[in-house]
Each structure stands twice: as C-alpha cells, then as structure tokens.
Design an enzyme around this catalytic site. Structure first.
Site, short mmCIF file in Angstrom:
data_model
loop_
_atom_site.label_atom_id
_atom_site.label_comp_id
_atom_site.label_asym_id
_atom_site.label_seq_id
_atom_site.Cartn_x
_atom_site.Cartn_y
_atom_site.Cartn_z
N GLY A 274 -11.14 69.35 39.06
CA GLY A 274 -11.45 69.56 37.50
C GLY A 274 -12.30 69.13 36.74
N ASN B 274 -3.51 61.69 31.89
CA ASN B 274 -3.24 61.50 32.79
C ASN B 274 -3.29 60.04 32.76
OD1 ASN B 274 -6.59 61.70 31.38
ND2 ASN B 274 -6.24 60.14 32.76
N SER C 279 -7.09 71.07 39.05
CA SER C 279 -7.79 70.15 40.77
C SER C 279 -6.77 69.90 42.14
CB SER C 279 -8.14 68.65 40.32
OG SER C 279 -9.05 67.95 41.07
N HIS D 237 -6.66 68.67 44.72
CA HIS D 237 -6.04 66.66 45.17
C HIS D 237 -4.65 66.49 44.27
CE1 HIS D 237 -7.97 63.44 42.79
NE2 HIS D 237 -8.97 65.05 42.04
N CYS E 73 -11.28 57.00 37.53
CA CYS E 73 -12.57 56.73 36.82
C CYS E 73 -13.39 55.60 36.05
CB CYS E 73 -12.83 58.24 36.01
SG CYS E 73 -12.08 58.84 34.48
N1 PLP Z 1 -9.21 66.50 34.36
C1 PLP Z 1 -8.24 64.86 34.29
C2 PLP Z 1 -6.65 65.38 32.65
C3 PLP Z 1 -8.30 64.12 35.32
O1 PLP Z 1 -6.65 63.46 35.34
C4 PLP Z 1 -9.30 64.16 36.25
C5 PLP Z 1 -9.28 63.17 37.13
O2 PLP Z 1 -9.12 62.25 36.94
C6 PLP Z 1 -9.87 65.31 36.19
C7 PLP Z 1 -9.99 66.36 35.03
C8 PLP Z 1 -10.98 65.46 37.22
O3 PLP Z 1 -10.65 66.02 38.39
P1 PLP Z 1 -11.84 66.25 39.24
O4 PLP Z 1 -11.51 64.31 40.40
O5 PLP Z 1 -10.98 66.94 40.08
O6 PLP Z 1 -12.50 66.56 38.90
#
Ligand code: PLP
Length: 404
Positions: free
Chosen positions: A77, A157, A205, A207, A331
């Site tokens: 992602g 998220n 993404s 996973h 994160c």
């Molecule tokens: N965008 C959103 C809304 C997400 O929740 C996340 C991961 O938590 C990402 C992007 C990033 O995805 P990835 O961990 O596959 O790089």
C-alpha cells in the site's frame, strides 16, 4: 470462554490479517517448481506470466476495472500511494502544482505530499467533521486552476469512517483532475467499482485482506498521466520496474477472488459482531465514546476513546489477557504523538491518547467478543485507578454515554 483459558484473540485485522490456507496453497508452486521470471520467454517464464495475468484479472474483477492492464503490482500500500501521489504530481518532470488530500489520510499519502512541498508543490489538506467525513463542498472550494491531483481515502484505517468517494471523484474528474483513493482498508469489506465511483487511481495492499505481506496494487485508469518512481527494467508497462513478486501477486489475486466470493457472508458476520461491540462497550465501561461515524464505517471497525486512560497501557493490559488490539494504525504504535486522525476530528490530545481500535476478521466469533466485554471493564477501571487524569468521584456504568 472464561478468562482462565487465555486463548489468544486477534482483534487487529486492520494492522494485518492471516494468509488463508487456500491462498498459501495457490502461492506455493511459485516458490518451488514454477519459479520462472515472467519476463523470460521460455516455458518457465511463460507459466509465471500466465499466473501473473490471471492474478491481474482477479484483482481487476474485485474493483471492476475494465482492463487488467490497468493493474500495476507493487510492494504494498505504501508504494502504491507513493506512486500515485509522486507519479501524477511530477508527470513530465513538473516541480510545481497544487495537490489536495484530506487531513486524515494515511502517512503513506501525507508524507509524499510533504515531500513534494519541499520541491515547490503546494498542498491543501481538507478538514473533516467530528465523525471524520470530508465535505464535498470543501473539495469544490479547494480546487484551483493548477490542481494536479486529489487524494481522499475510501475508508480510514483508524476510525473506519467511509468517505463519499463517488461524489468526491465526480467533482475532481469534472474539473479534469485525476482522483486517487487509498482503498487499502476497504478491500474485502466494501464493494469497489472504479468506474462507477469516478476513480482514476486506487491503492490496495494484499495483507489487509488475507493475502501476503509485501505485495500491493495501484490501479491506474487508462490514459492517466503518471510517471514511474522506480526505474529499471520496465516491468509493469514501465510503471514499476523490478522483477514482479509472482508468488505474492498470485496470493493477492487469490485473495481478491476469495474476497469477492465471501464478501456478503463475512461482512454480515463482522457487522453483527461490530454492532455488539459498539452497543455493549459504552454500556459496560463508563465514559467510553465511539470514534468515527455511527453507520458510515467499515463493517469490521469498532474504535473507542475512554476518558482517563492511556491507550498503550490499555493495549498492554489486554495483551496480558490474550487480546490483541491497537490504539490506531500499526505504524503509529510506539509513537507518543496523538493520532492526527482524531485531532483532525476535534478530539482533544488527552482523549486521543485513550483510544482503542478493535478490528474484526472473518474468523472472529461471538464468544471472543463476549470475552473482550468480560475483560475490558476491569482493565479500564484498574488503569483509571492509577491515572493521573482521573477524577476521584466514582463512576457508574452508562455514565457519559456514547458519542456516536
Ligand atoms: N494505507 C492505509 C489506509 C493503511 O492502513 C496502510 C497500512 O496500514 C497503508 C496504506 C500501507 O500499506 P502497507 O503496509 O501495505 O505498505
């Protein structure tokens, strides 16, 4: 389930999800006997290419893309968001222009925007309501003659709030501006139709919906002006150089197929568990409030804030009881900064620190939800006893209500 059993309960599916055995089974041959490079012209290469084409078609089906060549495989992602934002803004080497994004985007969108500001771009961050919603009227007003990209996520998220993507996309496209949406959290939980929802670019993404980690997709509508950010061998129609992660792409394709096949049943199940959490948590824990929109939210997301609680302490105490949850996005865990999403919604710093995100998956059961409901009140009251923010007066269940 009694607390003595200490079964492990996973309520953190927005951080990541398990690879389903069916998906692992589909991937396995591409590590072992079918390990060819899809760019090779011999038989090994051709069988890898066939599998890749099939995976591309399956992802295209999930989001109603008309042509599988609009699916670009990436490493996740984050890369998809970076490619969308930087790739569109910097088309033909441009180093100026105006970008619009919402204040509640994931850092994978916000950081590329901040990066571009250092090189001469200007960025407008759209505000959100107390429920986390972007007002399409604000987008209308923010658009300028030099706006090169609008990026608003499909579902948040942290809070799970679902944005009015179709309307926002219509406004952007109506002014000839490419519209990007980060649908990383939406895949498998919401129907996605890139044409019907006026989307030019869309990030996924693997996973987050039972595929493997380290693989993602950027949907790029035919004709969208975009520059690659990874340069090299010219794979993925020149948009993303590097030998494609074939096993990962196959896993993501299978995950897309399963998401489509099972969406109705799994969403119904997750929604009923989510609704139980949303109605029961504020009844059993005083001064607990729901974050995000009451109904325009992901079927698997229940996100609360608790007065006089420090979120990390809560996560650790729940972990002792065998329950995996989160304060917000994976994160930002470990960071002492309060969530930018909650602050944008007008939540105070102190309340933002007292958050708990419970995100359900297809395997969660009512028994597990009941276990959480059994454990949570005791954990919260224990933490409040030692909280420096606590008021001394006793509180009863139901006090404070639920701010939905
Ligand atoms: N965008 C959103 C809304 C997400 O929740 C996340 C991961 O938590 C990402 C992007 C990033 O995805 P990835 O961990 O596959 O790089």
């Amino acid at each position: 389930m009694t607390s003595q059993l200490r079964k492990r309960v996973y309520f953190d599916h927005s951080a990541t999800s398990a690879v389903l055995p069916e998906i692992l089974g589909a991937m396995e041959p591409f590590f072992l006997e079918r390990y060819g490079n899809p760019s090779s012209i011999h038989e090994f290469g051709r069988e890898a290419k066939t599998a890749l084409d099939d995976a591309r078609q399956k992802v295209a089906n999930l989001i109603c893309a008309s042509d599988p060549s609009e699916i670009v495989f990436t490493s996740g992602g984050t890369e998809s968001d970076n490619l969308a934002v930087k790739g569109v803004a910097m088309y033909k080497g441009k180093m100026k222009g105006h970008i619009i994004a919402s204040k509640v985007e994931h850092h994978a969108v916000l950081e590329p925007c901040e990066f571009l500001k250092r090189f001469g771009f200007e960025v407008t961050y759209l505000p959100v309501s107390s429920e986390g919603l972007v007002d399409p009227g604000d987008l209308e007003h923010a658009i300028r003659n030099d706006t090169v990209l609008v990026s608003v996520m499909m579902a948040n998220n942290e809070t799970g709030t679902i944005q009015p993507i179709k309307e926002l996309g219509k406004i952007a496209q109506g002014r000839g501006i490419p519209f990007h949406t980060d649908a990383v959290q939406a895949a498998g939980k919401l129907p996605i139709d890139v044409k019907g929802q006026n989307i030019d670019l869309l990030s996924l993404s693997g996973h987050k919906f039972h595929g493997p980690k380290g693989v993602g997709v950027l949907y790029v509508k035919k004709g969208t002006k975009i520059e690659p950010i990874l340069l090299g061998g010219g794979q993925e129609r020149g948009l993303r150089s590097s030998t494609v992660n074939v096993a990962g792409a196959v896993g993501m394709g299978k995950a897309a197929e399963i998401a489509m096949r099972d969406m109705d049943a799994t969403c119904q199940k997750m929604k009923s568990l989510r609704d139980k959490l949303i109605s029961e948590v504020p009844k059993s824990v005083p001064r607990a409030y729901l974050n995000g929109h009451a109904t325009k939210r992901l079927v698997n997301n229940a996100h609360f804030r608790f007065d006089f609680i420090e979120g990390e302490g809560l996560i650790l105490q729940l972990d002792f009881k065998g329950i995996a949850a989160s304060t917000g996005s994976a994160c930002s865990t470990g960071s002492l900064e309060p969530s930018h999403v909650l602050l944008a919604m007008g939540v105070t710093h102190q309340q933002a620190h007292g958050s708990l995100r419970l995100t359900l998956g297809r395997e969660n059961t009512e028994e597990e939800v009941d276990y959480l409901l059994e454990v949570l009140p005791g954990v919260v009251s224990k933490l409040r006893e030692i909280s420096p923010f606590n008021e001394t007066r006793p509180m009863g269940p139901g006090e404070g209500g639920c701010s939905v």
